[in-house]
Design a protein around this motif. Structure first.
Motif, PDB file in Angstrom:
ATOM      1  N   GLU A   4      36.008 -41.299  57.531  1.00 12.20           N
ATOM      2  CA  GLU A   4      36.406 -41.113  56.149  1.00 12.20           C
ATOM      3  C   GLU A   4      37.929 -40.988  56.092  1.00 12.20           C
ATOM      4  O   GLU A   4      38.519 -40.162  56.762  1.00 12.20           O
ATOM      5  CB  GLU A   4      35.743 -39.842  55.632  1.00 12.20           C
ATOM      6  CG  GLU A   4      35.871 -39.685  54.148  1.00 12.20           C
ATOM      7  CD  GLU A   4      35.094 -38.455  53.716  1.00 12.20           C
ATOM      8  OE1 GLU A   4      35.742 -37.475  53.356  1.00 12.20           O
ATOM      9  OE2 GLU A   4      33.860 -38.492  53.782  1.00 12.20           O
ATOM     10  N   LEU A   5      38.576 -41.823  55.314  1.00 10.97           N
ATOM     11  CA  LEU A   5      40.018 -41.771  55.186  1.00 10.97           C
ATOM     12  C   LEU A   5      40.365 -40.821  54.045  1.00 10.97           C
ATOM     13  O   LEU A   5      39.591 -40.657  53.097  1.00 10.97           O
ATOM     14  CB  LEU A   5      40.576 -43.167  54.881  1.00 10.97           C
ATOM     15  CG  LEU A   5      40.200 -44.268  55.883  1.00 10.97           C
ATOM     16  CD1 LEU A   5      40.710 -45.614  55.395  1.00 10.97           C
ATOM     17  CD2 LEU A   5      40.770 -43.950  57.258  1.00 10.97           C
ATOM     18  N   ASP A   6      41.572 -40.220  54.141  1.00 10.34           N
ATOM     19  CA  ASP A   6      41.972 -39.274  53.089  1.00 10.34           C
ATOM     20  C   ASP A   6      41.924 -39.923  51.704  1.00 10.34           C
ATOM     21  O   ASP A   6      41.516 -39.312  50.731  1.00 10.34           O
ATOM     22  CB  ASP A   6      43.389 -38.770  53.379  1.00 10.34           C
ATOM     23  CG  ASP A   6      43.382 -37.841  54.580  1.00 10.34           C
ATOM     24  OD1 ASP A   6      42.275 -37.423  54.975  1.00 10.34           O
ATOM     25  OD2 ASP A   6      44.466 -37.565  55.117  1.00 10.34           O
ATOM     26  N   GLY A   7      42.401 -41.175  51.647  1.00 12.55           N
ATOM     27  CA  GLY A   7      42.476 -41.877  50.354  1.00 12.55           C
ATOM     28  C   GLY A   7      41.116 -42.106  49.719  1.00 12.55           C
ATOM     29  O   GLY A   7      41.023 -42.429  48.533  1.00 12.55           O
ATOM     30  N   ASP A   8      40.039 -41.999  50.473  1.00  9.75           N
ATOM     31  CA  ASP A   8      38.686 -42.236  49.948  1.00  9.75           C
ATOM     32  C   ASP A   8      38.098 -41.001  49.260  1.00  9.75           C
ATOM     33  O   ASP A   8      37.081 -41.086  48.577  1.00  9.75           O
ATOM     34  CB  ASP A   8      37.742 -42.611  51.096  1.00  9.75           C
ATOM     35  CG  ASP A   8      38.142 -43.925  51.767  1.00  9.75           C
ATOM     36  OD1 ASP A   8      38.865 -44.722  51.135  1.00  9.75           O
ATOM     37  OD2 ASP A   8      37.722 -44.133  52.921  1.00  9.75           O
ATOM     38  N   ARG A   9      38.756 -39.857  49.472  1.00  9.22           N
ATOM     39  CA  ARG A   9      38.159 -38.584  49.027  1.00  9.22           C
ATOM     40  C   ARG A   9      37.914 -38.531  47.513  1.00  9.22           C
ATOM     41  O   ARG A   9      36.839 -38.126  47.056  1.00  9.22           O
ATOM     42  CB  ARG A   9      39.076 -37.438  49.466  1.00  9.22           C
ATOM     43  CG  ARG A   9      38.497 -36.045  49.404  1.00  9.22           C
ATOM     44  CD  ARG A   9      37.296 -35.860  50.316  1.00  9.22           C
ATOM     45  NE  ARG A   9      36.062 -35.716  49.543  1.00  9.22           N
ATOM     46  CZ  ARG A   9      34.837 -35.734  50.048  1.00  9.22           C
ATOM     47  NH1 ARG A   9      34.662 -35.928  51.338  1.00  9.22           N
ATOM     48  NH2 ARG A   9      33.783 -35.586  49.302  1.00  9.22           N
ATOM     49  N   ALA A  10      38.936 -38.963  46.731  1.00  9.95           N
ATOM     50  CA  ALA A  10      38.796 -38.878  45.269  1.00  9.95           C
ATOM     51  C   ALA A  10      37.629 -39.744  44.801  1.00  9.95           C
ATOM     52  O   ALA A  10      36.849 -39.348  43.912  1.00  9.95           O
ATOM     53  CB  ALA A  10      40.092 -39.320  44.601  1.00  9.95           C
ATOM     54  N   PHE A  11      37.509 -40.923  45.431  1.00  6.19           N
ATOM     55  CA  PHE A  11      36.401 -41.811  45.082  1.00  6.19           C
ATOM     56  C   PHE A  11      35.063 -41.111  45.365  1.00  6.19           C
ATOM     57  O   PHE A  11      34.160 -41.094  44.518  1.00  6.19           O
ATOM     58  CB  PHE A  11      36.521 -43.116  45.874  1.00  6.19           C
ATOM     59  CG  PHE A  11      35.272 -43.934  45.939  1.00  6.19           C
ATOM     60  CD1 PHE A  11      34.781 -44.572  44.812  1.00  6.19           C
ATOM     61  CD2 PHE A  11      34.565 -44.072  47.140  1.00  6.19           C
ATOM     62  CE1 PHE A  11      33.605 -45.331  44.872  1.00  6.19           C
ATOM     63  CE2 PHE A  11      33.403 -44.822  47.208  1.00  6.19           C
ATOM     64  CZ  PHE A  11      32.922 -45.455  46.072  1.00  6.19           C
ATOM     65  N   ASP A  13      34.438 -37.937  45.625  1.00  4.70           N
ATOM     66  CA  ASP A  13      34.215 -36.813  44.703  1.00  4.70           C
ATOM     67  C   ASP A  13      33.627 -37.322  43.387  1.00  4.70           C
ATOM     68  O   ASP A  13      32.720 -36.712  42.814  1.00  4.70           O
ATOM     69  CB  ASP A  13      35.533 -36.068  44.442  1.00  4.70           C
ATOM     70  CG  ASP A  13      35.961 -35.234  45.656  1.00  4.70           C
ATOM     71  OD1 ASP A  13      35.119 -35.029  46.563  1.00  4.70           O
ATOM     72  OD2 ASP A  13      37.133 -34.808  45.703  1.00  4.70           O
ATOM     73  N   SER A  14      34.166 -38.460  42.900  1.00  7.29           N
ATOM     74  CA  SER A  14      33.658 -38.986  41.622  1.00  7.29           C
ATOM     75  C   SER A  14      32.213 -39.471  41.786  1.00  7.29           C
ATOM     76  O   SER A  14      31.388 -39.299  40.881  1.00  7.29           O
ATOM     77  CB  SER A  14      34.565 -40.099  41.088  1.00  7.29           C
ATOM     78  OG  SER A  14      34.439 -41.267  41.879  1.00  7.29           O
ATOM     79  N   ILE A  15      31.899 -40.040  42.934  1.00  5.66           N
ATOM     80  CA  ILE A  15      30.520 -40.508  43.174  1.00  5.66           C
ATOM     81  C   ILE A  15      29.557 -39.316  43.229  1.00  5.66           C
ATOM     82  O   ILE A  15      28.459 -39.356  42.639  1.00  5.66           O
ATOM     83  CB  ILE A  15      30.449 -41.311  44.497  1.00  5.66           C
ATOM     84  CG1 ILE A  15      31.190 -42.635  44.373  1.00  5.66           C
ATOM     85  CG2 ILE A  15      28.998 -41.514  44.950  1.00  5.66           C
ATOM     86  CD1 ILE A  15      30.548 -43.666  43.478  1.00  5.66           C
ATOM     87  N   SER A  66      33.736 -47.678  54.756  1.00  4.17           N
ATOM     88  CA  SER A  66      33.097 -46.408  55.151  1.00  4.17           C
ATOM     89  C   SER A  66      32.836 -45.540  53.925  1.00  4.17           C
ATOM     90  O   SER A  66      31.798 -44.880  53.827  1.00  4.17           O
ATOM     91  CB  SER A  66      34.001 -45.639  56.117  1.00  4.17           C
ATOM     92  OG  SER A  66      34.287 -46.423  57.228  1.00  4.17           O
ATOM     93  N   ALA A  67      33.799 -45.539  52.991  1.00  2.00           N
ATOM     94  CA  ALA A  67      33.617 -44.726  51.775  1.00  2.00           C
ATOM     95  C   ALA A  67      32.517 -45.304  50.890  1.00  2.00           C
ATOM     96  O   ALA A  67      31.722 -44.560  50.302  1.00  2.00           O
ATOM     97  CB  ALA A  67      34.932 -44.633  50.999  1.00  2.00           C
ATOM     98  N   ILE A  68      32.443 -46.635  50.823  1.00  2.11           N
ATOM     99  CA  ILE A  68      31.353 -47.255  50.036  1.00  2.11           C
ATOM    100  C   ILE A  68      30.007 -46.881  50.672  1.00  2.11           C
ATOM    101  O   ILE A  68      29.044 -46.560  49.975  1.00  2.11           O
ATOM    102  CB  ILE A  68      31.510 -48.800  50.012  1.00  2.11           C
ATOM    103  CG1 ILE A  68      32.863 -49.221  49.412  1.00  2.11           C
ATOM    104  CG2 ILE A  68      30.339 -49.465  49.293  1.00  2.11           C
ATOM    105  CD1 ILE A  68      32.981 -49.169  47.942  1.00  2.11           C
TER     106      ILE A  68
END
Ligand SMILES: Cc1cc2nc3c(=O)[nH]c(=O)nc-3n(C[C@H](O)[C@H](O)[C@H](O)COP(=O)(O)OP(=O)(O)OC[C@H]3O[C@@H](n4cnc5c(N)ncnc54)[C@H](O)[C@@H]3O)c2cc1C
Length: 393
Positions: A4-11, A13-15, A66-68
């Protein structure tokens, strides 16, 4: 779960917010009425989640695969049908994104997906070939002046066909081509018609709304991806499909496990015996089954991320890789319903009833679709041939 990359966190959280606040409360009615999870899709669109994987230069969210995958897991924990719709859409979008270079038409298309949050459905299964992704019967027919192409495909199953904006269609390259000489084309709303040929009242994954259709379309040649179909399959469609599906099946199985754990905690509350009761021991057995599933899902994603980062993605073009992701699919599609059935064994009648907080019937039914979605026996047949000739397995 790793990668999980840091930049994926906000996405993410919204999911999780959409999953908790919208997908979970509607999951039972989506299942009961076999209806499209429209509330969840509206909320996902509002979060711009349908373009999360598209590069930011085209207006997308630029999040990692990975975030998807993690999003598919989180949605699967609350509503399997929402997660499957989300996963299938992202399989098409990720495949187009990975093969859009040098195609102004496809880049503009991805920008339109981001701007309008367009939903893309998959039209691969065909009457006469079933789940054999390596063959198509319906050809793409190019007009004499070469400026437009038409097709007509008999598709026995298209999930959310009636709700999709656009279609991702596999076809025979031309009327003269062999069945294994295929192309994949993006077909936009207004360029196709759907004639429904069946109904959708299945055992599970009821909210995917997947009846049969005859699809007729007219496109321009640029709408077919130019990379060889075998390369598109090996580098993208095949591994990404099995990675996203396995994440959502893990999500469903994890919720079934969580319900079994909640049942055991409720059943043992206030009891001060030293030794845990047999049902708690059974829960421990179930946890080891879930751990096997989780490990398979995690390692499949990790290997794909690593192979995708290599120049030329050559590892993904090997037979070893095909075997690897075929086995991810077989293992996880068999293990997920096993965990759900184990959860039902722990909860007993409270898991069997549809109207109990410990109900896992929907979970079991949804995960029973997993081994059919590209039949495991068909995959075993491919594996059997590859095992005879592959150098390394
Ligand atoms: C919930 C859900 C959603 C779906 N959504 C879509 C979608 O959006 N778009 C789409 O294109 N498709 C979709 N599908 C279709 C799916 O991915 C499969 O392609 C389809 O279910 C295969 O149909 P079939 O069972 O008739 O398979 P087939 O592959 O034709 O298999 C039929 C039977 O033959 C057996 N069999 C096949 N090959 C072999 C072999 N070599 N050896 C032994 N036995 C074999 C199978 O095990 C099975 O029992 C969806 C399916 C489900 C369940």
């Amino acid at each position: 779960m790793s990668h999980e990359l840091d930049g994926d966190r906000a996405f993410l959280d919204s999911i999780i917010k959409v999953a908790d606040e919208i997908a979970r409360p509607h999951a039972d009615s989506v299942d009961r009425d076999a209806r499209f999870p429209s509330e969840s899709l509206a909320a996902l669109r509002a979060e711009r989640a349908l373009s999360a994987g598209i590069g930011s230069e085209l207006g997308g969210g630029g999040v990692s695969l990975s975030a998807i995958a993690r999003a598919c897991f989180e949605l699967g924990r609350r509503c399997g049908s929402t997660a499957m719709v989300f996963a299938m859409h992202h399989i098409q979008v990720a495949t187009i994104s990975r093969h859009a270079a040098d195609s102004p038409w496809l880049e503009q298309y991805l920008a339109a997906v981001a701007a309008d949050q367009r939903l893309v459905a998959s039209v691969t299964t065909e009457l006469g070939t079933g789940g054999d992704m390596g063959r198509s019967i319906a050809p793409l027919t190019t007009a004499g002046d070469g400026t437009s192409c038409t097709f007509e495909k008999q598709a026995p199953v298209i999930s959310y066909g009636a709700q999709a904006d656009d279609l991702f269609v596999t076809l025979r390259r031309s009327p003269d081509a062999e069945q294994n000489d295929q192309v994949v084309a993006v077909v936009q709303n207004g360029q196709f018609t759907l004639e429904q040929t069946g109904t959708w009242d299945p055992l599970g994954m009821r909210g995917t709304c997947s009846p049969g259709f005859v699809v007729r379309g007219q496109i321009v040649p640029e709408q077919a991806l130019s990379a060889p179909f075998a390369q598109i399959m090996a580098e993208s469609m095949h591994p990404i499909t099995h990675i996203l599906w396995s994440h959502l099946w893990l999500g469903i199985a994890t919720d079934a496990f969580d319900r079994a754990r909640a049942f055991v905690r409720a059943a043992t509350k206030g009891k001060s015996d030293d030794a845990p009761p047999p049902v708690a021991v059974r829960l421990s057995h179930l946890m080891s089954e879930l751990s096997l599933l989780r490990a398979a899902v995690d390692s499949g994603l990790a290997e794909f991320v690593e192979a995708s980062a290599q120049p030329g993605r050559e590892q993904l073009l090997t037979m070893t890789s095909t075997l690897r992701f075929n086995n991810l699919k077989i293992a996880t599609s068999e293990q997920a319903p096993r965990v759900c059935q184990g959860a039902m064994g722990v909860c007993g009648i409270m898991g069997f009833k549809n109207d109990s907080p410990f109900s896992v019937g929907r979970h079991l039914r949804d995960t029973m679709s997993a081994s059919l979605m590209i039949a495991n026996e068909r995959i075993h047949q491919t594996n059997a041939s590859l095992l005879l000739i592959a150098k390394d397995v």
